[in-house]
Design a protein around this motif. Sequence first.
Motif, PDB file in Angstrom:
ATOM      1  N   GLN A  72      84.932  70.430  47.896  1.00 22.52           N
ATOM      2  CA  GLN A  72      84.405  70.159  46.550  1.00 22.52           C
ATOM      3  C   GLN A  72      83.413  68.981  46.595  1.00 22.52           C
ATOM      4  N   GLU A  73      83.745  67.932  47.321  1.00 20.03           N
ATOM      5  CA  GLU A  73      82.839  66.780  47.440  1.00 20.03           C
ATOM      6  C   GLU A  73      81.544  67.175  48.150  1.00 20.03           C
ATOM      7  N   LEU A  74      81.668  68.035  49.147  1.00 18.78           N
ATOM      8  CA  LEU A  74      80.492  68.503  49.870  1.00 18.78           C
ATOM      9  C   LEU A  74      79.584  69.318  48.942  1.00 18.78           C
ATOM     10  N   GLN A  75      80.168  70.181  48.125  1.00 21.29           N
ATOM     11  CA  GLN A  75      79.375  70.952  47.165  1.00 21.29           C
ATOM     12  C   GLN A  75      78.711  70.036  46.134  1.00 21.29           C
ATOM     13  N   GLN A  76      79.391  68.957  45.751  1.00 22.32           N
ATOM     14  CA  GLN A  76      78.819  68.002  44.804  1.00 22.32           C
ATOM     15  C   GLN A  76      77.614  67.292  45.424  1.00 22.32           C
ATOM     16  N   VAL A  77      77.700  66.925  46.689  1.00 21.74           N
ATOM     17  CA  VAL A  77      76.580  66.285  47.388  1.00 21.74           C
ATOM     18  C   VAL A  77      75.397  67.245  47.462  1.00 21.74           C
ATOM     19  N   VAL A  78      75.666  68.516  47.755  1.00 21.14           N
ATOM     20  CA  VAL A  78      74.604  69.513  47.829  1.00 21.14           C
ATOM     21  C   VAL A  78      73.935  69.668  46.463  1.00 21.14           C
ATOM     22  N   ALA A  79      74.737  69.734  45.397  1.00 25.81           N
ATOM     23  CA  ALA A  79      74.182  69.892  44.045  1.00 25.81           C
ATOM     24  C   ALA A  79      73.362  68.670  43.643  1.00 25.81           C
ATOM     25  N   GLU A  80      73.863  67.468  43.956  1.00 25.61           N
ATOM     26  CA  GLU A  80      73.132  66.247  43.613  1.00 25.61           C
ATOM     27  C   GLU A  80      71.819  66.159  44.393  1.00 25.61           C
ATOM     28  N   THR A  81      71.838  66.608  45.643  1.00 22.17           N
ATOM     29  CA  THR A  81      70.617  66.599  46.449  1.00 22.17           C
ATOM     30  C   THR A  81      69.591  67.565  45.874  1.00 22.17           C
ATOM     31  N   ALA A  82      70.038  68.741  45.454  1.00 23.16           N
ATOM     32  CA  ALA A  82      69.125  69.718  44.849  1.00 23.16           C
ATOM     33  C   ALA A  82      68.544  69.174  43.554  1.00 23.16           C
ATOM     34  N   ALA A  83      69.366  68.519  42.742  1.00 23.90           N
ATOM     35  CA  ALA A  83      68.887  67.939  41.484  1.00 23.90           C
ATOM     36  C   ALA A  83      67.879  66.822  41.750  1.00 23.90           C
ATOM     37  N   LEU A  84      68.131  66.009  42.768  1.00 18.92           N
ATOM     38  CA  LEU A  84      67.207  64.932  43.124  1.00 18.92           C
ATOM     39  C   LEU A  84      65.865  65.488  43.579  1.00 18.92           C
ATOM     40  N   LYS A  85      65.895  66.533  44.432  1.00 19.15           N
ATOM     41  CA  LYS A  85      64.652  67.143  44.905  1.00 19.15           C
ATOM     42  C   LYS A  85      63.856  67.726  43.747  1.00 19.15           C
ATOM     43  N   GLU A  86      64.543  68.356  42.791  1.00 17.88           N
ATOM     44  CA  GLU A  86      63.859  68.918  41.626  1.00 17.88           C
ATOM     45  C   GLU A  86      63.238  67.812  40.772  1.00 17.88           C
ATOM     46  N   CYS A  87      63.978  66.723  40.589  1.00 20.84           N
ATOM     47  CA  CYS A  87      63.473  65.593  39.799  1.00 20.84           C
ATOM     48  C   CYS A  87      62.261  64.960  40.475  1.00 20.84           C
ATOM     49  N   GLN A  88      62.312  64.805  41.778  1.00 20.18           N
ATOM     50  CA  GLN A  88      61.213  64.196  42.506  1.00 20.18           C
ATOM     51  C   GLN A  88      59.996  65.106  42.547  1.00 20.18           C
ATOM     52  N   GLY A  89      60.196  66.411  42.479  1.00 19.39           N
ATOM     53  CA  GLY A  89      59.088  67.363  42.528  1.00 19.39           C
ATOM     54  C   GLY A  89      58.445  67.600  41.178  1.00 19.39           C
ATOM     55  N   THR A  90      59.088  67.151  40.102  1.00 18.44           N
ATOM     56  CA  THR A  90      58.552  67.334  38.765  1.00 18.44           C
ATOM     57  C   THR A  90      57.668  66.148  38.406  1.00 18.44           C
ATOM     58  N   PRO A  91      56.408  66.414  38.009  1.00 24.24           N
ATOM     59  CA  PRO A  91      55.551  65.289  37.643  1.00 24.24           C
ATOM     60  C   PRO A  91      56.050  64.614  36.366  1.00 24.24           C
ATOM     61  N   GLY A  92      55.865  63.312  36.308  1.00 26.59           N
ATOM     62  CA  GLY A  92      56.304  62.546  35.152  1.00 26.59           C
ATOM     63  C   GLY A  92      55.360  62.733  33.981  1.00 26.59           C
ATOM     64  N   PRO A  93      55.819  62.369  32.793  1.00 26.02           N
ATOM     65  CA  PRO A  93      54.956  62.473  31.620  1.00 26.02           C
ATOM     66  C   PRO A  93      53.784  61.486  31.722  1.00 26.02           C
ATOM     67  N   PRO A  94      52.653  61.811  31.102  1.00 28.55           N
ATOM     68  CA  PRO A  94      51.474  60.930  31.203  1.00 28.55           C
ATOM     69  C   PRO A  94      51.732  59.508  30.716  1.00 28.55           C
ATOM     70  N   GLU A  95      52.562  59.358  29.687  1.00 22.33           N
ATOM     71  CA  GLU A  95      52.824  58.002  29.176  1.00 22.33           C
ATOM     72  C   GLU A  95      53.613  57.162  30.184  1.00 22.33           C
ATOM     73  N   ALA A  96      54.401  57.802  31.038  1.00 13.94           N
ATOM     74  CA  ALA A  96      55.128  57.063  32.074  1.00 13.94           C
ATOM     75  C   ALA A  96      54.163  56.591  33.158  1.00 13.94           C
ATOM     76  N   LEU A  97      53.132  57.383  33.409  1.00  9.29           N
ATOM     77  CA  LEU A  97      52.155  57.013  34.433  1.00  9.29           C
ATOM     78  C   LEU A  97      51.312  55.824  34.004  1.00  9.29           C
ATOM     79  N   THR A  98      51.160  55.602  32.709  1.00  8.62           N
ATOM     80  CA  THR A  98      50.366  54.457  32.235  1.00  8.62           C
ATOM     81  C   THR A  98      51.080  53.147  32.470  1.00  8.62           C
ATOM     82  N   CYS A  99      52.371  53.176  32.735  1.00 12.25           N
ATOM     83  CA  CYS A  99      53.142  51.953  33.002  1.00 12.25           C
ATOM     84  C   CYS A  99      52.897  51.419  34.412  1.00 12.25           C
TER      85      CYS A  99
END
Length: 107
Positions: A72-99
């Motif tokens: 179960q912990e191993l599956q949680q690590v896999v899911a968190e890694t997939a979520a992190l990769k998706e978050c990192q691959g998604t461009p941020g909103p333009p207003e966040a880039l102005t910061c």
Amino acid sequence: PYTPIQWEDALNHFKAKLDGGADVFGPLIRRFLLDNSHRVSVVMLPDSSLAAKTEGSERAKLDGIRAQLSEQELQQVVAETAALKECQGTPGPPEALTCIPSLHLSD
């Protein structure tokens, strides 16, 4: 005993020399860096097996951690890694880039 505490006069004298255009740092650079007779030679040689050693120790450490995880912990690590990769691959909103600060050639 109070001479080190009385630094204002020395600072004012230093500032006056700078304002007068005196070469304040040149003699110090010459004395302590250029004309310094003390030398050291450092020779650095590459270690062709360093990457393999580092990778091997990292792999052993990760294998040890993985052995301690439940399924179960191993599956949680896999899911968190997939979520992190998706978050990192998604461009941020333009207003966040102005910061993000940026420099221009005019700066």
